[in-house]
Scaffold this motif. Structure first.
Motif, PDB file in Angstrom:
ATOM      1  N   SER A  36       7.203  -2.296  -0.945  1.00  0.00           N
ATOM      2  CA  SER A  36       7.393  -1.323   0.131  1.00  0.00           C
ATOM      3  C   SER A  36       7.470  -1.985   1.504  1.00  0.00           C
ATOM      4  O   SER A  36       7.788  -1.329   2.492  1.00  0.00           O
ATOM      5  CB  SER A  36       6.285  -0.266   0.102  1.00  0.00           C
ATOM      6  N   ASP A  37       7.189  -3.283   1.564  1.00  0.00           N
ATOM      7  CA  ASP A  37       7.263  -4.029   2.822  1.00  0.00           C
ATOM      8  C   ASP A  37       8.357  -5.092   2.799  1.00  0.00           C
ATOM      9  O   ASP A  37       8.461  -5.890   3.725  1.00  0.00           O
ATOM     10  CB  ASP A  37       5.926  -4.729   3.115  1.00  0.00           C
ATOM     11  N   ASP A  38       9.181  -5.122   1.756  1.00  0.00           N
ATOM     12  CA  ASP A  38      10.158  -6.202   1.635  1.00  0.00           C
ATOM     13  C   ASP A  38      11.176  -6.202   2.769  1.00  0.00           C
ATOM     14  O   ASP A  38      11.695  -7.244   3.137  1.00  0.00           O
ATOM     15  CB  ASP A  38      10.859  -6.188   0.276  1.00  0.00           C
ATOM     16  N   SER A  65       3.152 -10.229  -8.277  1.00  0.00           N
ATOM     17  CA  SER A  65       3.625  -9.303  -7.241  1.00  0.00           C
ATOM     18  C   SER A  65       2.409  -8.656  -6.598  1.00  0.00           C
ATOM     19  O   SER A  65       1.348  -8.562  -7.210  1.00  0.00           O
ATOM     20  CB  SER A  65       4.557  -8.242  -7.832  1.00  0.00           C
ATOM     21  N   PHE A  66       2.591  -8.219  -5.362  1.00  0.00           N
ATOM     22  CA  PHE A  66       1.515  -7.529  -4.639  1.00  0.00           C
ATOM     23  C   PHE A  66       1.799  -6.035  -4.693  1.00  0.00           C
ATOM     24  O   PHE A  66       2.813  -5.567  -4.189  1.00  0.00           O
ATOM     25  CB  PHE A  66       1.445  -8.035  -3.197  1.00  0.00           C
ATOM     26  N   ASN A  67       0.921  -5.291  -5.324  1.00  0.00           N
ATOM     27  CA  ASN A  67       1.106  -3.849  -5.515  1.00  0.00           C
ATOM     28  C   ASN A  67       0.533  -3.084  -4.321  1.00  0.00           C
ATOM     29  O   ASN A  67      -0.503  -2.442  -4.414  1.00  0.00           O
ATOM     30  CB  ASN A  67       0.437  -3.408  -6.820  1.00  0.00           C
ATOM     31  N   ARG A  68       1.206  -3.186  -3.208  1.00  0.00           N
ATOM     32  CA  ARG A  68       0.739  -2.546  -1.964  1.00  0.00           C
ATOM     33  C   ARG A  68       0.863  -1.036  -2.048  1.00  0.00           C
ATOM     34  O   ARG A  68       1.912  -0.498  -2.385  1.00  0.00           O
ATOM     35  CB  ARG A  68       1.559  -3.066  -0.787  1.00  0.00           C
ATOM     36  N   ASN A  69      -0.199  -0.358  -1.734  1.00  0.00           N
ATOM     37  CA  ASN A  69      -0.283   1.099  -1.803  1.00  0.00           C
ATOM     38  C   ASN A  69       0.136   1.702  -0.462  1.00  0.00           C
ATOM     39  O   ASN A  69      -0.700   2.097   0.343  1.00  0.00           O
ATOM     40  CB  ASN A  69      -1.710   1.505  -2.173  1.00  0.00           C
ATOM     41  N   PHE A  72       6.760   4.393  -0.054  1.00  0.00           N
ATOM     42  CA  PHE A  72       7.219   5.012  -1.298  1.00  0.00           C
ATOM     43  C   PHE A  72       6.375   4.589  -2.499  1.00  0.00           C
ATOM     44  O   PHE A  72       6.451   5.191  -3.554  1.00  0.00           O
ATOM     45  CB  PHE A  72       8.699   4.713  -1.566  1.00  0.00           C
ATOM     46  N   ASN A  73       5.552   3.571  -2.348  1.00  0.00           N
ATOM     47  CA  ASN A  73       4.676   3.105  -3.422  1.00  0.00           C
ATOM     48  C   ASN A  73       3.244   3.639  -3.240  1.00  0.00           C
ATOM     49  O   ASN A  73       2.318   3.176  -3.895  1.00  0.00           O
ATOM     50  CB  ASN A  73       4.676   1.567  -3.443  1.00  0.00           C
TER      51      ASN A  73
END
Length: 123
Positions: A36-38, A65-69, A72-73
């Motif tokens: 979501s920050d790419d 991968s970093f599962n950032r909350n 959209f995620n």
């Protein structure tokens, strides 16, 4: 449907924001950024969405991968705000190997802030 780092790697998603490292041969220092920050990545040489750790001599590969909350995620439930480590099983299915926690950003070389994961991988 969510795709983990292995599936995203196989599909070629984020390929310009991904890299392969053999940690037995060289270190990698950089930021692991959530999907979501790419779009906020300014230096693609240091910030990655997917990191493949590979040891070609032993056919071992892990995908991080970093599962950032956020964004959209933001509805993520599994491994929220954690580094997810995935591998591929013999059957071709993904195996979640680990969920690595997040620490507050420090001056040490190995971790992190709630928005980005800074990592130092070395042998």
């Amino acid at each position: 449907m969510c795709y983990n780092a292995l599936k995203s790697w196989q599909l070629g998603w984020y390929s310009s924001k991904s890299t392969t490292v053999n940690p037995l041969q060289r270190a990698w220092t950089g930021e692991l950024v959530g999907i979501s920050d790419d779009d906020k990545i300014q230096d693609q040489s240091k910030a990655k969405v997917i990191l493949e750790l590979a040891d070609p001599d032993h056919c071992i590969k892990y995908y991080l991968s970093f599962n950032r909350n956020t964004d959209f995620n933001s509805g993520t439930q599994l491994g929220r705000n954690k580094i997810l480590v995935t591998s591929q099983g013999e059957s071709g299915f993904s195996i979640q190997e680990a969920k690595l926690g997040v620490k507050k950003k420090t001056n040490t070389p190995s971790i992190i802030s709630p928005t980005r994961q800074e990592m130092l991988l070395s042998n």
